[in-house]
Design a protein around this motif. Sequence first.
Motif, PDB file in Angstrom:
ATOM      1  N   ASP A  76      53.401  15.529 -27.526  1.00  0.00           N
ATOM      2  CA  ASP A  76      52.265  15.914 -28.360  1.00  0.00           C
ATOM      3  C   ASP A  76      51.744  17.309 -28.011  1.00  0.00           C
ATOM      4  O   ASP A  76      50.644  17.675 -28.392  1.00  0.00           O
ATOM      5  CB  ASP A  76      51.136  14.888 -28.243  1.00  0.00           C
ATOM      6  CG  ASP A  76      50.648  14.691 -26.807  1.00  0.00           C
ATOM      7  OD1 ASP A  76      51.113  15.415 -25.905  1.00  0.00           O
ATOM      8  OD2 ASP A  76      49.803  13.808 -26.588  1.00  0.00           O
ATOM      9  N   ARG A  77      52.579  18.091 -27.296  1.00  0.00           N
ATOM     10  CA  ARG A  77      52.222  19.472 -26.965  1.00  0.00           C
ATOM     11  C   ARG A  77      53.382  20.389 -27.371  1.00  0.00           C
ATOM     12  O   ARG A  77      53.784  21.278 -26.642  1.00  0.00           O
ATOM     13  CB  ARG A  77      51.955  19.591 -25.457  1.00  0.00           C
ATOM     14  CG  ARG A  77      50.885  18.637 -24.946  1.00  0.00           C
ATOM     15  CD  ARG A  77      50.862  18.514 -23.426  1.00  0.00           C
ATOM     16  NE  ARG A  77      49.867  17.537 -22.981  1.00  0.00           N
ATOM     17  CZ  ARG A  77      49.718  17.134 -21.715  1.00  0.00           C
ATOM     18  NH1 ARG A  77      50.508  17.622 -20.773  1.00  0.00           N
ATOM     19  NH2 ARG A  77      48.786  16.248 -21.404  1.00  0.00           N
ATOM     20  N   GLU A  78      53.900  20.111 -28.559  1.00  0.00           N
ATOM     21  CA  GLU A  78      55.192  20.689 -28.929  1.00  0.00           C
ATOM     22  C   GLU A  78      55.161  22.185 -29.177  1.00  0.00           C
ATOM     23  O   GLU A  78      56.201  22.836 -29.187  1.00  0.00           O
ATOM     24  CB  GLU A  78      55.764  19.948 -30.150  1.00  0.00           C
ATOM     25  CG  GLU A  78      56.071  18.489 -29.821  1.00  0.00           C
ATOM     26  CD  GLU A  78      56.911  17.802 -30.880  1.00  0.00           C
ATOM     27  OE1 GLU A  78      57.918  18.392 -31.304  1.00  0.00           O
ATOM     28  OE2 GLU A  78      56.550  16.696 -31.285  1.00  0.00           O
ATOM     29  N   ASP A  79      54.004  22.749 -29.409  1.00  0.00           N
ATOM     30  CA  ASP A  79      53.929  24.202 -29.597  1.00  0.00           C
ATOM     31  C   ASP A  79      53.828  24.944 -28.273  1.00  0.00           C
ATOM     32  O   ASP A  79      53.839  26.176 -28.253  1.00  0.00           O
ATOM     33  CB  ASP A  79      52.723  24.566 -30.479  1.00  0.00           C
ATOM     34  CG  ASP A  79      52.902  24.079 -31.903  1.00  0.00           C
ATOM     35  OD1 ASP A  79      54.056  23.922 -32.332  1.00  0.00           O
ATOM     36  OD2 ASP A  79      51.879  23.837 -32.576  1.00  0.00           O
ATOM     37  N   ASP A  80      53.724  24.198 -27.177  1.00  0.00           N
ATOM     38  CA  ASP A  80      53.484  24.853 -25.900  1.00  0.00           C
ATOM     39  C   ASP A  80      54.203  24.132 -24.767  1.00  0.00           C
ATOM     40  O   ASP A  80      55.385  24.345 -24.531  1.00  0.00           O
ATOM     41  CB  ASP A  80      51.976  24.918 -25.650  1.00  0.00           C
ATOM     42  CG  ASP A  80      51.594  25.703 -24.409  1.00  0.00           C
ATOM     43  OD1 ASP A  80      52.446  26.452 -23.912  1.00  0.00           O
ATOM     44  OD2 ASP A  80      50.459  25.554 -23.939  1.00  0.00           O
ATOM     45  N   TYR A 139      57.451  22.221 -25.681  1.00  0.00           N
ATOM     46  CA  TYR A 139      58.428  22.902 -26.534  1.00  0.00           C
ATOM     47  C   TYR A 139      59.839  22.800 -25.950  1.00  0.00           C
ATOM     48  O   TYR A 139      60.781  22.356 -26.621  1.00  0.00           O
ATOM     49  CB  TYR A 139      58.036  24.356 -26.739  1.00  0.00           C
ATOM     50  CG  TYR A 139      59.013  25.132 -27.595  1.00  0.00           C
ATOM     51  CD1 TYR A 139      58.958  25.042 -28.983  1.00  0.00           C
ATOM     52  CD2 TYR A 139      60.012  25.916 -27.026  1.00  0.00           C
ATOM     53  CE1 TYR A 139      59.866  25.730 -29.790  1.00  0.00           C
ATOM     54  CE2 TYR A 139      60.929  26.602 -27.811  1.00  0.00           C
ATOM     55  CZ  TYR A 139      60.849  26.511 -29.189  1.00  0.00           C
ATOM     56  OH  TYR A 139      61.760  27.186 -29.978  1.00  0.00           O
TER      57      TYR A 139
END
Length: 550
Positions: A81-85, A88
């Motif tokens: 749930d932290r796929e942009d950071d 990734y």
Amino acid sequence: MEYNAIVVGAGLAGLAATAEMADAGKKVLLVDQEPESSFGGQAWWSFGGLFLVDSPEQRRLGIKDSKELAWQDWLGTAGFDREDDEDYWGRKWAEAYVDFAAGEKRAWLYDMGVRFFPVVGWAERGGYLAEGHGNSVPRFHIVWGTGPGLVEPFERRVREHMEKGLVEFRSRHRVDHLLNSGPSVVGVSGSVLKPSSAARGEASSREIIGEFEYRAEAVLITSGGIGGNHDLIRKNWPSRLGEAPKHMLSGVPAHVDGRMLSITEEAGGRIVNRDRMWHYTEGIKNWDPIWSKHGIRILPGPSSIWLDARGRRFPAPNFPGFDTLGTLEAIQKTGYSYSWFILTQKIIEREFALSGSEQNPDLTGKSIKKVLSRVLPGAPGPVQAFMDKGEDFVIAGNLSELVDGMNKLTSENLLEYTEIERQIKARDREIDNKFTKDLQITALRGARQYIGDKLIRVAAPHKILDPKNGPLIAVRLNIVSRKTLGGLQTNLSGQVLNAAGEAIPGLYAAGEVSGFGGGGIHGYRALEGTFVGGCLFSGRVAGRAIASIV
């Protein structure tokens, strides 16, 4: 330079990477703070379970697996749930690892002489919906020879290169600093520790007798996680799991302390997902400890009654072997750091196994005769030793005596006989029919549809309080520290990234220190068999990447 690469840490990831680089003709310096007796690191102590997908072992047992099903399970378990950071690169590593587990992983290991026990285990069974946490099918492949059997081919490859002069191994060399030249990491410096005769896992001296400094074109960090550092575990403990345990056992030696994480961070490396970790809920204190607070994990089948410290049965799906972190959260939110199993002699004989190479001498010693003896009456030898000598076991002829013994063990008198009797009688009434509303009974009956579970892992459903199934057994379960799921963020070549997301020239990481790849290949939860496998995969990837450029 004298060396093409320096590898910090002689665990499984470090050995895999070193072997790959030396195979390519590169000169490698391998350093480790522990004595040479600890070659292979934590993997040597492991049960040797590996996550494989659609293997011959699965197919022979009628298990229908696929890469698509495995990826569905991985995503449902990881919960990225932290796929942009922070997630990734972890997600990219996860996808690559599932491809590897469904592809060349088994053949690669098989060609090195690794063989597998024919019955595939079913770990982390989930208990949620199809897209939730857990393995939809059995995937836990036990290496014949357990952890030592998995370490052996990589140690052999590295030692062969040591004889050829391509690898130099220096034990008792503790790295204290990474050397920088501009933005690049160009070497390591540190302390030479006093020689030690400590056996594997035992505490070794920290007396400094000298210093060192070495330079190379690349430095690979494979130093492990923080499982032996309880203060650091508590510092990073996430509130979603309740309060950090006041009391924990250690599933790893004390030298697994996270030192290299902070040292690499000081050199510019970025640590992500610090709050993600993996600790077991079924820990018992080792009656014959090797390291401080030495805990052993029970690998339970699904039948034991699981009660909290006050004697209340945990709700679904907090059953043995279903959801490690879900049950950890439930335990910690009770305000106590321990819980209980209540079971019968029939259950312990069929369902109890202990994690670790030293607790499975039959599998570790590759003895078919001893493995076959597991089907004979009586608990397995290592389990019986804990029943006889372990401080966490209570054995009694009836429930009243059992509860009295449980209360005496903790000196807290939290358990009420009538409350526990009511719950177990209610459960036992559900055994009278082939149908039931008790989801644990449904689950264990479902497990016995799998031939592997029916043969050696899951007891036939029976009434706990029926005297013919006794004696009754209670086991106090402690939290036992184990794995770091976050770590140094790396790209798909194993290069360590800085805070801006840029690769630091010359700096790589693999194994647990990198969250087994990308800073968190598992997300929030693991499917099991993915820790030593993650070390192998990330070590192989980083070793080949370094060999291609130095």
